[in-house]
Design a protein around this motif. Sequence first.
Motif, PDB file in Angstrom:
ATOM      1  N   LEU A 156      41.838  53.694  35.772  1.00 35.45           N
ATOM      2  CA  LEU A 156      41.528  53.353  34.379  1.00 35.45           C
ATOM      3  C   LEU A 156      41.772  54.548  33.470  1.00 35.45           C
ATOM      4  O   LEU A 156      42.293  54.393  32.359  1.00 35.45           O
ATOM      5  N   ARG A 157      41.398  55.721  33.930  1.00 34.89           N
ATOM      6  CA  ARG A 157      41.641  56.929  33.129  1.00 34.89           C
ATOM      7  C   ARG A 157      43.138  57.121  32.896  1.00 34.89           C
ATOM      8  O   ARG A 157      43.573  57.406  31.777  1.00 34.89           O
ATOM      9  N   ALA A 158      43.911  56.943  33.954  1.00 40.34           N
ATOM     10  CA  ALA A 158      45.364  57.107  33.829  1.00 40.34           C
ATOM     11  C   ALA A 158      45.962  56.020  32.943  1.00 40.34           C
ATOM     12  O   ALA A 158      46.934  56.266  32.216  1.00 40.34           O
ATOM     13  N   PHE A 173      49.783  59.263  43.002  1.00 43.20           N
ATOM     14  CA  PHE A 173      50.354  59.249  44.349  1.00 43.20           C
ATOM     15  C   PHE A 173      49.880  58.023  45.131  1.00 43.20           C
ATOM     16  O   PHE A 173      49.466  58.118  46.288  1.00 43.20           O
ATOM     17  N   LEU A 174      49.927  56.869  44.459  1.00 42.21           N
ATOM     18  CA  LEU A 174      49.565  55.596  45.068  1.00 42.21           C
ATOM     19  C   LEU A 174      50.738  54.627  44.939  1.00 42.21           C
ATOM     20  O   LEU A 174      51.657  54.859  44.161  1.00 42.21           O
ATOM     21  N   SER A 175      50.677  53.534  45.697  1.00 41.62           N
ATOM     22  CA  SER A 175      51.700  52.500  45.520  1.00 41.62           C
ATOM     23  C   SER A 175      51.321  51.628  44.332  1.00 41.62           C
ATOM     24  O   SER A 175      50.136  51.495  44.002  1.00 41.62           O
ATOM     25  N   ARG A 180      47.404  48.090  41.285  1.00 43.53           N
ATOM     26  CA  ARG A 180      47.039  46.762  40.772  1.00 43.53           C
ATOM     27  C   ARG A 180      45.729  46.279  41.396  1.00 43.53           C
ATOM     28  O   ARG A 180      44.904  45.649  40.727  1.00 43.53           O
ATOM     29  N   ASN A 181      45.535  46.575  42.683  1.00 42.19           N
ATOM     30  CA  ASN A 181      44.290  46.162  43.348  1.00 42.19           C
ATOM     31  C   ASN A 181      43.089  46.866  42.726  1.00 42.19           C
ATOM     32  O   ASN A 181      42.039  46.239  42.492  1.00 42.19           O
ATOM     33  N   LEU A 183      42.898  48.114  39.692  1.00 38.43           N
ATOM     34  CA  LEU A 183      42.721  47.604  38.332  1.00 38.43           C
ATOM     35  C   LEU A 183      42.046  46.236  38.351  1.00 38.43           C
ATOM     36  O   LEU A 183      41.138  45.953  37.560  1.00 38.43           O
ATOM     37  N   SER A 184      42.468  45.387  39.265  1.00 37.61           N
ATOM     38  CA  SER A 184      41.891  44.047  39.375  1.00 37.61           C
ATOM     39  C   SER A 184      40.409  44.124  39.736  1.00 37.61           C
ATOM     40  O   SER A 184      39.572  43.398  39.174  1.00 37.61           O
ATOM     41  N   ALA A 185      40.079  45.008  40.675  1.00 37.01           N
ATOM     42  CA  ALA A 185      38.679  45.171  41.083  1.00 37.01           C
ATOM     43  C   ALA A 185      37.827  45.657  39.912  1.00 37.01           C
ATOM     44  O   ALA A 185      36.711  45.166  39.694  1.00 37.01           O
ATOM     45  N   ALA A 186      38.361  46.618  39.140  1.00 39.48           N
ATOM     46  CA  ALA A 186      37.625  47.152  37.993  1.00 39.48           C
ATOM     47  C   ALA A 186      37.414  46.078  36.941  1.00 39.48           C
ATOM     48  O   ALA A 186      36.320  45.942  36.367  1.00 39.48           O
ATOM     49  N   MET A 187      38.456  45.288  36.668  1.00 39.78           N
ATOM     50  CA  MET A 187      38.350  44.217  35.669  1.00 39.78           C
ATOM     51  C   MET A 187      37.296  43.197  36.089  1.00 39.78           C
ATOM     52  O   MET A 187      36.504  42.730  35.264  1.00 39.78           O
ATOM     53  N   THR A 188      37.270  42.858  37.382  1.00 39.43           N
ATOM     54  CA  THR A 188      36.295  41.883  37.882  1.00 39.43           C
ATOM     55  C   THR A 188      34.865  42.416  37.721  1.00 39.43           C
ATOM     56  O   THR A 188      33.969  41.701  37.253  1.00 39.43           O
ATOM     57  N   LYS A 189      34.657  43.647  38.098  1.00 39.64           N
ATOM     58  CA  LYS A 189      33.316  44.238  38.012  1.00 39.64           C
ATOM     59  C   LYS A 189      32.826  44.324  36.565  1.00 39.64           C
ATOM     60  O   LYS A 189      31.629  44.167  36.296  1.00 39.64           O
ATOM     61  N   LEU A 190      33.747  44.569  35.633  1.00 39.75           N
ATOM     62  CA  LEU A 190      33.361  44.734  34.237  1.00 39.75           C
ATOM     63  C   LEU A 190      33.408  43.429  33.452  1.00 39.75           C
ATOM     64  O   LEU A 190      33.025  43.400  32.270  1.00 39.75           O
ATOM     65  N   GLY A 191      33.930  42.363  34.086  1.00 40.73           N
ATOM     66  CA  GLY A 191      33.946  41.063  33.440  1.00 40.73           C
ATOM     67  C   GLY A 191      34.917  40.976  32.270  1.00 40.73           C
ATOM     68  O   GLY A 191      34.634  40.304  31.275  1.00 40.73           O
ATOM     69  N   VAL A 192      36.069  41.644  32.400  1.00 37.84           N
ATOM     70  CA  VAL A 192      37.071  41.617  31.334  1.00 37.84           C
ATOM     71  C   VAL A 192      38.385  41.093  31.901  1.00 37.84           C
ATOM     72  O   VAL A 192      38.579  41.036  33.119  1.00 37.84           O
ATOM     73  N   SER A 193      39.297  40.709  31.002  1.00 40.90           N
ATOM     74  CA  SER A 193      40.521  40.040  31.435  1.00 40.90           C
ATOM     75  C   SER A 193      41.765  40.919  31.379  1.00 40.90           C
ATOM     76  O   SER A 193      42.858  40.465  31.701  1.00 40.90           O
ATOM     77  N   SER A 194      41.627  42.184  30.945  1.00 39.78           N
ATOM     78  CA  SER A 194      42.793  43.060  30.910  1.00 39.78           C
ATOM     79  C   SER A 194      42.398  44.474  31.298  1.00 39.78           C
ATOM     80  O   SER A 194      41.239  44.875  31.145  1.00 39.78           O
ATOM     81  N   ARG A 195      43.380  45.199  31.805  1.00 38.28           N
ATOM     82  CA  ARG A 195      43.084  46.588  32.188  1.00 38.28           C
ATOM     83  C   ARG A 195      42.800  47.447  30.977  1.00 38.28           C
ATOM     84  O   ARG A 195      42.042  48.412  31.059  1.00 38.28           O
TER      85      ARG A 195
END
Length: 208
Positions: A156-158, A173-175, A180-181, A183-195
Amino acid sequence: MTGVAQEKIRLLIADDEHLIRGALEALLGLEPDIEVVRGAGDGVEALTLARETQPDVCLLDLEMPNADGIEAAIRISEEVPTARTIIVTRHARPGVLRRALAAKVSGFVPKSTPAGELADVIRDVAAGKRYIDPEIAAAALTAERCPLTDRELDVLRASRATESVQDIAEQLFLSPGTVRNYLSAAMTKLGVSSRHSAAEQAWQQGWI
């Protein structure tokens, strides 16, 4: 008192709002024991001027372009270890205080602090003390805990600095799929629809 002239506290001020920076330079420059050595308009310039002027204290606005106040404080402490740092912020989010403390910032004050009180904080910090605004400290004790993992916070910071998942992946240094995984996990936890919403919420809470 011994009668020996005391050296002035050498102060660097960084704020991208020119009127506020000018006012601080003028008001703090009136203090008999404070010398404003330079003024900077962003975090990167603050680091450059800190290297050049070797100030005793750096007064850094939190929200500046290129590098925010905490990022600037971290780099200044690494490259100018004799300089102590104070963060000044208009929006005193508790999570930001936690970031500041982790960065070993010596002072944390709201922008509403009167110049006379700010001068006293600068003196305390120059003398080796730490000052945290009491209301901000109290709010931090009751703040919501961050539900995100360190890696989710990293992506999220990046994402605040780039539009591309590929760029985030290269930076960390990630794929791209792993990014995307996260970002998706963060969006789910925060209850939002975009990164972008997730990154903004994390920033507002002071988690990144």
